[in-house]
Structures are given as structure tokens and as C-alpha cells.
Design a protein around this motif. Structure first.
Motif, PDB file in Angstrom:
ATOM      1  N   PHE A 215     -21.034  17.417 -11.602  1.00  0.00           N
ATOM      2  CA  PHE A 215     -20.204  17.332 -10.398  1.00  0.00           C
ATOM      3  C   PHE A 215     -21.129  16.873  -9.291  1.00  0.00           C
ATOM      4  CE2 PHE A 215     -19.227  19.962  -6.513  1.00  0.00           C
ATOM      5  CZ  PHE A 215     -18.221  19.138  -6.022  1.00  0.00           C
ATOM      6  N   ILE A 216     -20.737  15.813  -8.566  1.00  0.00           N
ATOM      7  CA  ILE A 216     -21.562  15.281  -7.490  1.00  0.00           C
ATOM      8  C   ILE A 216     -20.744  15.178  -6.211  1.00  0.00           C
ATOM      9  CG2 ILE A 216     -21.089  12.900  -8.275  1.00  0.00           C
ATOM     10  CD1 ILE A 216     -23.843  12.120  -7.123  1.00  0.00           C
ATOM     11  N   CYS A 217     -21.335  15.612  -5.113  1.00  0.00           N
ATOM     12  CA  CYS A 217     -20.700  15.424  -3.802  1.00  0.00           C
ATOM     13  C   CYS A 217     -21.783  15.396  -2.739  1.00  0.00           C
ATOM     14  CB  CYS A 217     -19.668  16.515  -3.504  1.00  0.00           C
ATOM     15  SG  CYS A 217     -20.373  18.139  -3.143  1.00  0.00           S
ATOM     16  N   ASP A 218     -21.443  14.832  -1.586  1.00  0.00           N
ATOM     17  CA  ASP A 218     -22.389  14.904  -0.474  1.00  0.00           C
ATOM     18  C   ASP A 218     -22.025  16.097   0.402  1.00  0.00           C
ATOM     19  OD1 ASP A 218     -21.134  14.079   2.237  1.00  0.00           O
ATOM     20  OD2 ASP A 218     -20.404  12.507   0.911  1.00  0.00           O
ATOM     21  N   GLY A 219     -22.999  16.557   1.170  1.00  0.00           N
ATOM     22  CA  GLY A 219     -22.849  17.828   1.874  1.00  0.00           C
ATOM     23  C   GLY A 219     -21.865  17.837   3.014  1.00  0.00           C
ATOM     24  N   ILE A 220     -21.368  16.669   3.414  1.00  0.00           N
ATOM     25  CA  ILE A 220     -20.440  16.616   4.539  1.00  0.00           C
ATOM     26  C   ILE A 220     -19.173  15.838   4.172  1.00  0.00           C
ATOM     27  CG2 ILE A 220     -21.328  14.500   5.611  1.00  0.00           C
ATOM     28  CD1 ILE A 220     -20.578  17.751   7.531  1.00  0.00           C
ATOM     29  N   PHE A 221     -19.041  15.451   2.897  1.00  0.00           N
ATOM     30  CA  PHE A 221     -17.874  14.691   2.415  1.00  0.00           C
ATOM     31  C   PHE A 221     -17.620  13.498   3.333  1.00  0.00           C
ATOM     32  CE2 PHE A 221     -17.466  18.999   0.834  1.00  0.00           C
ATOM     33  CZ  PHE A 221     -17.201  18.789  -0.511  1.00  0.00           C
ATOM     34  N   ALA A 222     -18.689  12.700   3.502  1.00  0.00           N
ATOM     35  CA  ALA A 222     -18.724  11.660   4.528  1.00  0.00           C
ATOM     36  C   ALA A 222     -17.624  10.620   4.376  1.00  0.00           C
ATOM     37  CB  ALA A 222     -20.092  10.987   4.510  1.00  0.00           C
ATOM     38  N   SER A 223     -17.455  10.071   3.184  1.00  0.00           N
ATOM     39  CA  SER A 223     -16.473   9.004   3.009  1.00  0.00           C
ATOM     40  C   SER A 223     -15.057   9.532   2.855  1.00  0.00           C
ATOM     41  CB  SER A 223     -16.847   8.153   1.782  1.00  0.00           C
ATOM     42  OG  SER A 223     -18.096   7.539   1.973  1.00  0.00           O
ATOM     43  N   ASP A 224     -14.941  10.803   2.523  1.00  0.00           N
ATOM     44  CA  ASP A 224     -13.617  11.411   2.352  1.00  0.00           C
ATOM     45  C   ASP A 224     -12.965  11.769   3.679  1.00  0.00           C
ATOM     46  OD1 ASP A 224     -13.168  11.851  -0.655  1.00  0.00           O
ATOM     47  OD2 ASP A 224     -15.197  12.601  -0.370  1.00  0.00           O
ATOM     48  N   GLY A 225     -13.697  11.666   4.778  1.00  0.00           N
ATOM     49  CA  GLY A 225     -13.110  11.978   6.070  1.00  0.00           C
ATOM     50  C   GLY A 225     -13.931  12.937   6.903  1.00  0.00           C
ATOM     51  N   VAL A 226     -15.122  13.306   6.430  1.00  0.00           N
ATOM     52  CA  VAL A 226     -16.039  14.231   7.112  1.00  0.00           C
ATOM     53  C   VAL A 226     -15.416  15.629   7.176  1.00  0.00           C
ATOM     54  CG1 VAL A 226     -17.468  14.691   9.126  1.00  0.00           C
ATOM     55  CG2 VAL A 226     -16.928  12.321   8.516  1.00  0.00           C
ATOM     56  N   PHE A 227     -16.028  16.572   6.480  1.00  0.00           N
ATOM     57  CA  PHE A 227     -15.477  17.925   6.447  1.00  0.00           C
ATOM     58  C   PHE A 227     -16.612  18.926   6.313  1.00  0.00           C
ATOM     59  CE2 PHE A 227     -13.282  21.545   4.421  1.00  0.00           C
ATOM     60  CZ  PHE A 227     -12.259  21.719   5.340  1.00  0.00           C
ATOM     61  N   ASP A 228     -16.748  19.793   7.316  1.00  0.00           N
ATOM     62  CA  ASP A 228     -17.809  20.789   7.259  1.00  0.00           C
ATOM     63  C   ASP A 228     -17.399  21.991   6.413  1.00  0.00           C
ATOM     64  OD1 ASP A 228     -15.986  20.894   9.389  1.00  0.00           O
ATOM     65  OD2 ASP A 228     -17.166  22.370  10.467  1.00  0.00           O
ATOM     66  N   ILE A 362     -10.856  17.853  14.444  1.00  0.00           N
ATOM     67  CA  ILE A 362     -12.209  17.452  14.824  1.00  0.00           C
ATOM     68  C   ILE A 362     -13.152  18.193  13.892  1.00  0.00           C
ATOM     69  CG2 ILE A 362     -13.949  17.484  16.640  1.00  0.00           C
ATOM     70  CD1 ILE A 362     -11.402  17.555  18.572  1.00  0.00           C
ATOM     71  N   ARG A 363     -13.896  17.441  13.078  1.00  0.00           N
ATOM     72  CA  ARG A 363     -14.652  18.061  11.999  1.00  0.00           C
ATOM     73  C   ARG A 363     -16.108  17.614  12.028  1.00  0.00           C
ATOM     74  NH1 ARG A 363      -9.694  16.357   8.995  1.00  0.00           N
ATOM     75  NH2 ARG A 363     -10.812  14.515   8.258  1.00  0.00           N
ATOM     76  N   GLY A 364     -16.921  18.294  11.238  1.00  0.00           N
ATOM     77  CA  GLY A 364     -18.300  17.874  11.064  1.00  0.00           C
ATOM     78  C   GLY A 364     -19.305  18.908  11.495  1.00  0.00           C
ATOM     79  N   ALA A 365     -20.573  18.545  11.380  1.00  0.00           N
ATOM     80  CA  ALA A 365     -21.677  19.433  11.735  1.00  0.00           C
ATOM     81  C   ALA A 365     -22.828  18.600  12.258  1.00  0.00           C
ATOM     82  CB  ALA A 365     -22.118  20.241  10.513  1.00  0.00           C
ATOM     83  N   GLY A 366     -23.549  19.146  13.232  1.00  0.00           N
ATOM     84  CA  GLY A 366     -24.673  18.423  13.805  1.00  0.00           C
ATOM     85  C   GLY A 366     -24.216  17.090  14.360  1.00  0.00           C
ATOM     86  N   LEU A 367     -24.971  16.049  14.051  1.00  0.00           N
ATOM     87  CA  LEU A 367     -24.621  14.707  14.515  1.00  0.00           C
ATOM     88  C   LEU A 367     -23.957  13.894  13.408  1.00  0.00           C
ATOM     89  CD1 LEU A 367     -27.616  13.832  16.852  1.00  0.00           C
ATOM     90  CD2 LEU A 367     -25.211  14.173  17.480  1.00  0.00           C
ATOM     91  N   LEU A 369     -19.941  13.659  12.685  1.00  0.00           N
ATOM     92  CA  LEU A 369     -18.628  14.150  13.101  1.00  0.00           C
ATOM     93  C   LEU A 369     -17.513  13.220  12.662  1.00  0.00           C
ATOM     94  CD1 LEU A 369     -19.622  15.201  16.733  1.00  0.00           C
ATOM     95  CD2 LEU A 369     -19.476  16.671  14.728  1.00  0.00           C
ATOM     96  N   GLY A 370     -16.350  13.808  12.435  1.00  0.00           N
ATOM     97  CA  GLY A 370     -15.160  13.047  12.110  1.00  0.00           C
ATOM     98  C   GLY A 370     -14.033  13.447  13.047  1.00  0.00           C
ATOM     99  N   VAL A 371     -13.369  12.467  13.646  1.00  0.00           N
ATOM    100  CA  VAL A 371     -12.246  12.726  14.548  1.00  0.00           C
ATOM    101  C   VAL A 371     -11.012  12.090  13.931  1.00  0.00           C
ATOM    102  CG1 VAL A 371     -11.297  12.368  16.858  1.00  0.00           C
ATOM    103  CG2 VAL A 371     -13.753  12.791  16.565  1.00  0.00           C
ATOM    104  N   GLU A 372     -10.071  12.929  13.526  1.00  0.00           N
ATOM    105  CA  GLU A 372      -8.867  12.466  12.851  1.00  0.00           C
ATOM    106  C   GLU A 372      -7.885  11.874  13.866  1.00  0.00           C
ATOM    107  OE1 GLU A 372      -6.225  14.476   9.359  1.00  0.00           O
ATOM    108  OE2 GLU A 372      -6.294  15.544  11.262  1.00  0.00           O
ATOM    109  N   ILE A 373      -7.341  10.715  13.540  1.00  0.00           N
ATOM    110  CA  ILE A 373      -6.362  10.059  14.404  1.00  0.00           C
ATOM    111  C   ILE A 373      -4.989  10.134  13.718  1.00  0.00           C
ATOM    112  CG2 ILE A 373      -5.720   7.924  15.586  1.00  0.00           C
ATOM    113  CD1 ILE A 373      -8.302   9.298  16.604  1.00  0.00           C
ATOM    114  N   VAL A 374      -4.013  10.673  14.464  1.00  0.00           N
ATOM    115  CA  VAL A 374      -2.699  10.949  13.880  1.00  0.00           C
ATOM    116  C   VAL A 374      -1.583  10.412  14.774  1.00  0.00           C
ATOM    117  CG1 VAL A 374      -3.521  13.016  12.694  1.00  0.00           C
ATOM    118  CG2 VAL A 374      -2.568  13.211  14.995  1.00  0.00           C
ATOM    119  N   SER A 375      -0.432  10.167  14.165  1.00  0.00           N
ATOM    120  CA  SER A 375       0.740   9.744  14.936  1.00  0.00           C
ATOM    121  C   SER A 375       1.614  10.922  15.319  1.00  0.00           C
ATOM    122  CB  SER A 375       1.559   8.727  14.134  1.00  0.00           C
ATOM    123  OG  SER A 375       1.975   9.279  12.894  1.00  0.00           O
TER     124      SER A 375
END
Length: 439
Positions: A215-228, A362-367, A369-375
Motif C-alpha cells: 500500500f503506497i500513499c503520500d503523507g498529505i494526499f497531494a494529488s487527491d485534493g490535499v487532506f491532513d 480548507i485542508r492541509g498542514a504546514g505549507l 494547503l488545499g482550498v476546495e472550490i464549490v458551487s
């Protein structure tokens, strides 16, 4: 990555360009072929970089809040000096004895849990993940790979087969299973649901006669939308893959080297110790150096059966650059800076969200961050079109960010670790201006 291309890409003919830019694009297409992509509706031509700034051919300055390659700032003097001095002294590889590569390995491994005992050198993050999979499959005897559904792990043949963010035209391997990233679960038990998804993927691999390997993942789920995520988010998933004889690979290409602030590595936020850790982009601040760190017992079988050598991986110049990066992180207090400025940015994003309902989570940690844009602020309906307009609107205000997530609706904000509160305030002011125009 396909999601970033969707929200950033230059589309020929969509906007009117000046004569010089049009000529450069035509020449690029003629010489480099059709596979390369350009960012933004109006592509940029940079000629110089310094710190958090990039400068175009006319000398205009752009605030870089996206580039993770030069993670400690463009043309950092420590790195420039180290490369210049070493390339004028010795540039050779790991087939010869060289004390600097050992000093660096000892120093880097000291930043990780004591269970991680060996370091191997590669040139890129893709290269590192390719090697990591070979090691994992040798150790486990399995082939099956589990990743999140919009993950990006690299571009080699083997790694592209488990990088779903490359898009539907790049086939996943028959030995690969995807699971929804944690930001897909909007319940009180995100960790439990994520664990259940990984367990289901394990069962499906076995049902098809494929032994799970990793199982492989990055620590901030960067491409999936950034999630701490909550503390311990991936512990259950890691336990599940180990229970079936597989290993956990922490891809730290994007979340490592202090990016998430409080810790040096993204996996440390989740309270787990990986079996293998992969590194890339930020390791040499733009100089091609990457690596694979592993538990000795995991690497033993691979090392016994295989001879590993990489012509440029771990060369003396690369190690000098990588050592200078660690110097800068330590000497300049960049982890603490990431925590402080990242917290300031999050607070400012929340303030903007109160005024502009187009901002969702608004998600993420340190520098990072992911800001979700919604309708729809209640239903959190993804709005990729508005995300695209914001990204390109910021580009027109000389601020660079990107986008990500399966729905291509998350602003991906990943400035250099030297990003100051003043820089952050400028970015927020420009974002407020763009949002006011859209409103």
C-alpha cells in the motif's frame, strides 16, 4: 498530472497571445513534440528565480506559491555554493568510496524512526518509487499494489501503472487497486472508512489470484485534493496491508523535507513507521537527487538477489546539494516557519470563506494547503470551472498556484518553505481581489 492539467493548462487558441509567446510555443511544439504541456491559459516565460520569486523575460516578478521542486526557494545560496564547489572538485558515483555520501546518509536517516536503517540513491521520485516497488515485491513475493484513486507516484512504465492521476489514457496495471482518498469520506469515522476501503481492495486482489505486496500513499494526499486528516488516519490501512504480508511505502516526494511543518516527514503526522520511504523533488532543491530509505529486513532479500547501481544516483555533486538543503532547513528554522506561516494562511482562508461561499473545505498542514472550490457551500458540490478561473486570475495578478483532486476543484498551494508572512499576506490580498471580481 491530469487533474492539474485540467485546471491549469494552456489551450491553443483559447486566448490571444503576444507575438513572442506565440513564436516560443510554436518552436517548442516543433522541437519537443506533442507530449509536453504548459501551465495557465497564458503561458509564462521565466528567465530568473530568487527565493519565492520568479521573473519573466520583461523583469516582472511572480510570487511562487506552488513550486515544490525548489522547496527552500529558488537559487538558494547554500545550494548554489555547494554545487559550484563540488562540481569543481569531484563528480563521481557510488561505485567509488566517498565519505560525503555516507555522512549524508547517516544524517538523513537520523531524521527518521530508528527502524529505518538503509538509504539508497536515485535521480528522481519516479526512479525512487520504481525501485521501492521492486524491493517490496522481492520481500513479499506479491505483486498487488493499492493506491488512492487520484494518486500520482511517477512516470516510469511500472510506476505509471499505479498513478491514476495520469488520466484514463494511461492504463492501470491489472495488479493495481484504487481506493477513495480520505477527503471522499465526510463522516465522523474517516479513518475507519479508509481502512475498510483498503481491506476491500486486499480482498479483491486475493479473489483474482494476486498476492498483495504494498500500500503506497503520500503523507498529505497531494494529488487527491490535499487532506491532513485526523491523527492516526492511515494506521488501520497500514495494519491491514501488513496483516496480509504486504508493506507500507510512504511516498514523501511531495510531503517530505519539512513540507507539512511540525515534522520532517508526512508519515510522522499519522503515527506510523513505514517499511519503505521514497523521496524526490525537494531533496536537492532542483538538483536531480532522490532516494529510497528502508527497514534493513525489507531490503535484505532484494540486496541478496539483485545488484543495484545508478550512474548518477548519489553522485558527489548531488550529495553536496542534498546536504545543503538539510543545512538550510536546520539553520533557517524552516519547519517552524512552515507551521507559523501555514497557520496564518489557513486562518486567512477561513476569513475569506466567510465572505465568499465559493470556498468549501480548507485542508492541509504546514505549507501544503488545499482550498476546495464549490458551487454549493452546503452540498460542497465541486466547481472545477471556478477553480480554473481563480488559478488563472491569480496568474494574471502575478501569483502562482495550481489545482488538484479528482474533480479538479481544489486549489493546490505549496509555496517554498522560506515563504514569509509578508509573502502570504500578499497572496491572500491577490486572492481576495480575484474572488471579488468573480463574485
Amino acid at each position: 498530472m491530469i487533474q492539474e492539467a485540467m485546471v491549469n493548462a494552456f489551450v491553443e487558441g483559447a486566448v490571444e497571445l503576444d507575438e513572442e509567446t506565440s513564436a516560443l510555443i510554436a518552436r517548442r511544439k516543433r522541437l519537443l513534440g506533442p507530449a509536453y504541456r504548459l501551465m495557465y491559459e497564458r503561458p509564462l516565460h521565466f528567465t530568473r528565480g530568487e527565493g519565492v520569486w520568479l521573473y519573466d523575460s520583461e523583469g516582472n516578478a511572480y510570487l511562487d506559491a506552488y513550486n515544490n521542486v525548489t522547496s527552500i526557494g529558488h537559487c538558494h545560496p547554500k545550494v548554489v555554493r555547494a554545487i559550484r564547489e563540488q562540481v569543481g572538485t569531484l563528480a563521481t558515483n557510488t561505485r567509488y568510496l566517498h565519505g560525503a555520501v555516507l555522512d549524508y546518509a547517516e544524517r538523513l536517516l537520523a531524521t527518521m524512526p530508528p527502524e529505518i536503517g538503509h538509504l539508497m540513491f536515485t535521480c528522481t521520485g519516479s526512479d525512487a518509487n520504481d525501485l521501492a516497488v521492486r524491493i517490496a515485491q522481492s520481500y513479499t513475493g506479491g505483486k498487488g499494489i493499492i493506491v488512492t484513486e487520484t494518486a500520482y507516484h511517477g512516470i516510469t512504465q511500472a510506476v505509471s501503472e499505479f498513478s491514476p492521476s495520469l488520466g484514463p489514457n494511461v492504463d492501470l496495471g491489472v495488479h493495481v487497486r484504487t481506493v477513495p482518498a480520505p477527503d471522499s469520506y465526510r463522516s465522523a469515522d474517516v479513518a475507519g472508512e479508509f481502512t475498510a476501503a483498503v481491506e476491500a481492495a486486499i480482498r479483491d486482489l486475493k479473489r483474482h489470484g494476486i498476492k498483495p505486496a504494498l500500500f503506497i500513499c503520500d503523507g498529505i494526499f497531494a494529488s487527491d485534493g490535499v487532506f491532513d486528516g485526523p491523527p492516526g488516519l492511515i494506521r488501520g490501512a497500514v495494519a491491514a496491508i501488513r496483516a496480509t504480508g504486504g508493506v507500507y511505502i510512504a511516498d514523501e516526494v511531495q510531503s517530505g523535507f519539512g513540507r507539512t511543518g511540525e515534522a520532517m516527514w508526512g508519515f510522522q503526522r499519522h503515527g506510523v513507521v513505514p517499511d519503505i520511504v521514497t523521496m524526490g523533488k525537494p531533496m536537492g532543491n532542483g538538483y536531480p537527487v532522490a532516494g529510497v530509505a528502508a527497514r534493513p529486513e525489507v531490503l535484505e532479500e532484494f540486496g541478496r538477489k539483485s545488484r543495484y547501481f545508478n550512474t548518477f544516483g548519489g553522485n558527489a555533486v548531488a550529495v553536496a546539494a542534498a546536504s545543503a538543503v538539510l543545512d538550510a532547513i536546520e539553520d533557517e528554522g524552516l519547519l517552524a516557519n512552515a507551521v507559523e506561516v501555514g497557520a496564518y494562511l489557513k486562518a486567512e482562508f477561513r476569513a475569506l470563506a466567510a465572505e465568499y461561499p465559493v470556498i468549501g473545505d480548507i485542508r492541509g498542514a504546514g505549507l501544503f494547503l488545499g482550498v476546495e472550490i464549490v458551487s454549493d457551500p452546503v452540498a460542497k458540490t465541486p466547481d472545477a470551472m471556478t477553480a480554473t478561473r481563480i488559478i488563472n486570475g491569480l496568474r494574471d495578478e502575478n501569483v502562482l498556484i495550481s489545482g488538484c483532486a479528482r474533480a479538479a476543484n481544489v486549489l493546490k498551494i505549496r509555496p517554498p518553505l522560506v515563504f514569509s508572512r509578508k509573502d502570504a499576506a500578499e497572496m491572500i490580498a491577490k486572492l481576495a481581489l480575484v474572488l471579488s471580481r468573480l463574485a
